[in-house]
Design a protein around this motif. Structure first.
Motif, short mmCIF file in Angstrom:
data_model
loop_
_atom_site.label_atom_id
_atom_site.label_comp_id
_atom_site.label_asym_id
_atom_site.label_seq_id
_atom_site.Cartn_x
_atom_site.Cartn_y
_atom_site.Cartn_z
N TRP A 1 -9.06 1.03 -2.12
CA TRP A 1 -9.96 0.03 -1.55
C TRP A 1 -10.33 0.44 -0.15
O TRP A 1 -9.65 1.28 0.46
CB TRP A 1 -9.32 -1.37 -1.57
CG TRP A 1 -8.20 -1.59 -0.61
CD1 TRP A 1 -6.94 -1.06 -0.68
CD2 TRP A 1 -8.23 -2.37 0.58
NE1 TRP A 1 -6.17 -1.49 0.37
CE2 TRP A 1 -6.94 -2.30 1.18
CE3 TRP A 1 -9.19 -3.16 1.22
CZ2 TRP A 1 -6.61 -2.95 2.35
CZ3 TRP A 1 -8.87 -3.82 2.39
CH2 TRP A 1 -7.59 -3.72 2.94
N HIS B 1 -2.57 -9.48 -1.31
CA HIS B 1 -2.32 -9.61 0.12
C HIS B 1 -1.47 -10.84 0.43
O HIS B 1 -0.51 -10.78 1.20
CB HIS B 1 -3.63 -9.67 0.90
CG HIS B 1 -4.25 -8.33 1.13
ND1 HIS B 1 -4.02 -7.59 2.26
CD2 HIS B 1 -5.07 -7.58 0.35
CE1 HIS B 1 -4.68 -6.44 2.19
NE2 HIS B 1 -5.33 -6.41 1.04
N TYR C 1 -3.91 0.80 -2.78
CA TYR C 1 -3.00 -0.27 -3.23
C TYR C 1 -1.96 0.32 -4.19
O TYR C 1 -2.30 1.03 -5.13
CB TYR C 1 -3.76 -1.32 -4.02
CG TYR C 1 -4.48 -2.37 -3.22
CD1 TYR C 1 -3.85 -3.04 -2.18
CD2 TYR C 1 -5.77 -2.73 -3.54
CE1 TYR C 1 -4.51 -4.02 -1.48
CE2 TYR C 1 -6.45 -3.71 -2.85
CZ TYR C 1 -5.81 -4.35 -1.81
OH TYR C 1 -6.46 -5.33 -1.12
N SER D 1 -11.36 -9.49 -6.89
CA SER D 1 -11.36 -8.66 -5.69
C SER D 1 -12.74 -8.69 -5.06
O SER D 1 -13.72 -9.07 -5.69
CB SER D 1 -10.97 -7.22 -6.04
OG SER D 1 -11.89 -6.66 -6.97
N PHE E 1 -11.93 -0.70 3.92
CA PHE E 1 -12.20 -1.76 4.88
C PHE E 1 -12.75 -1.12 6.15
O PHE E 1 -12.65 0.08 6.36
CB PHE E 1 -10.93 -2.56 5.18
CG PHE E 1 -9.95 -1.86 6.07
CD1 PHE E 1 -9.91 -2.12 7.43
CD2 PHE E 1 -9.06 -0.94 5.53
CE1 PHE E 1 -8.99 -1.47 8.26
CE2 PHE E 1 -8.15 -0.29 6.35
CZ PHE E 1 -8.11 -0.56 7.71
N GLU F 1 0.82 -1.20 0.00
CA GLU F 1 0.00 0.00 0.00
C GLU F 1 0.86 1.26 0.00
O GLU F 1 2.06 1.20 0.27
CB GLU F 1 -0.92 0.02 1.22
CG GLU F 1 -1.91 -1.14 1.25
CD GLU F 1 -2.71 -1.16 2.54
OE1 GLU F 1 -2.26 -0.54 3.51
OE2 GLU F 1 -3.76 -1.82 2.56
N ARG G 1 -15.40 -4.52 -1.76
CA ARG G 1 -14.72 -3.33 -1.26
C ARG G 1 -13.38 -3.10 -1.96
O ARG G 1 -12.63 -2.20 -1.60
CB ARG G 1 -14.51 -3.42 0.25
CG ARG G 1 -15.82 -3.44 1.02
CD ARG G 1 -15.59 -3.39 2.51
NE ARG G 1 -16.83 -3.42 3.25
CZ ARG G 1 -17.59 -2.36 3.48
NH1 ARG G 1 -17.21 -1.17 3.03
NH2 ARG G 1 -18.72 -2.46 4.15
N ARG H 1 -10.77 -5.33 -2.10
CA ARG H 1 -9.63 -6.05 -1.53
C ARG H 1 -9.14 -7.10 -2.50
O ARG H 1 -9.92 -7.83 -3.09
CB ARG H 1 -10.02 -6.71 -0.20
CG ARG H 1 -8.85 -7.33 0.54
CD ARG H 1 -9.34 -7.99 1.83
NE ARG H 1 -8.24 -8.42 2.67
CZ ARG H 1 -7.58 -9.55 2.53
NH1 ARG H 1 -7.89 -10.39 1.56
NH2 ARG H 1 -6.59 -9.86 3.34
N ARG H 2 -7.82 -7.20 -2.66
CA ARG H 2 -7.21 -8.15 -3.58
C ARG H 2 -6.57 -9.30 -2.81
O ARG H 2 -5.47 -9.14 -2.24
CB ARG H 2 -6.15 -7.46 -4.43
CG ARG H 2 -6.69 -6.45 -5.45
CD ARG H 2 -7.26 -7.16 -6.66
NE ARG H 2 -6.28 -7.98 -7.31
CZ ARG H 2 -5.62 -7.63 -8.43
NH1 ARG H 2 -5.84 -6.46 -8.98
NH2 ARG H 2 -4.75 -8.45 -8.98
#
Length: 202
Positions: free
Chosen positions: A135, A182, A149, A172, A137, A119, A175, A177-178
């Motif tokens: 993204w 990660h 990201y 993804s 969370f 990030e 939201r 998120r990948r």
């Protein structure tokens, strides 16, 4: 690789139990015996690992030490905290970590950089750098937090390779998120840590 990693986890479980017993034994002041009572499996793993250390790192001279000092030296070399051992962690994707390390070793051997970045901070002017993806969370307070990201080349490359092993990593969440990025980032971080590489090194 899947089988090799699962086998390695079994070995680590035996080794970890042996280390815990040896450390407890060495810390007790009222015990004069050189070694604690180990199971045949634990004893075999300790001796096998000491022999391997003697082959790979003869300068340690483990076999030449008296029994108690040999066990103490071995336990100090092998002792890892609970987090690094992954005790109690669920094996979600067996073998994927082994595959990642093989790929990263190959990349490193080719002289290519192995950098860990996932990030980046949002620029103060509000512009998003090229290639970056926002993204969101929800944190522990229930607040939505926006992240950016901007994976390093190594993380992007490894993520792409790992998706061949587990296609479920691709894509993804709602939201943004990948999962692939990660997981790749975590693998690169562990690889660098276990090789003793600093932030400024290759």
């Amino acid at each position: 690789m899947f089988e090799a990693e699962l086998e390695a986890r079994d070995v680590m479980a035996v080794r970890s139990k042996a280390i815990a017993k040896i450390v407890r034994h060495l810390n007790r002041k009222d015990v004069t015996a050189d070694a604690p009572a180990l199971s045949p499996e634990e004893e075999l793993e300790v001796e096998r690992d000491i022999a391997q250390f003697d082959t790979l790192f003869p300068r340690f001279g483990l076999s030449a030490k008296p029994p108690r000092q040999r066990l103490e030296a071995w336990a100090n070399l092998r002792k890892l905290d609970r987090g690094k051992r992954g005790v109690g962690s669920k094996e979600v994707r067996p073998g994927i970590g082994a595959a990642a390390f093989v790929l990263l070793n190959w990349r490193y051997a080719r002289g290519e950089p192995v950098t860990a970045r996932l990030e980046a901070l949002f620029p103060k002017n509000g512009s998003i750098p090229e290639g970056a993806i926002p993204w969101t969370f929800r944190n522990k307070k229930g607040e939505e937090v926006e992240r950016l990201y901007l994976p390093s080349e190594t993380v992007r490359w490894l993520a792409s390779e790992l998706c061949h092993f587990d296609p479920g990593l691709s894509g993804s969440t709602l939201r943004g998120r990948r999962p692939d990025w990660h997981l790749a980032y975590e693998c690169v971080q562990r690889w660098r840590e276990w090789r003793g590489l600093t932030k400024g090194s290759r």
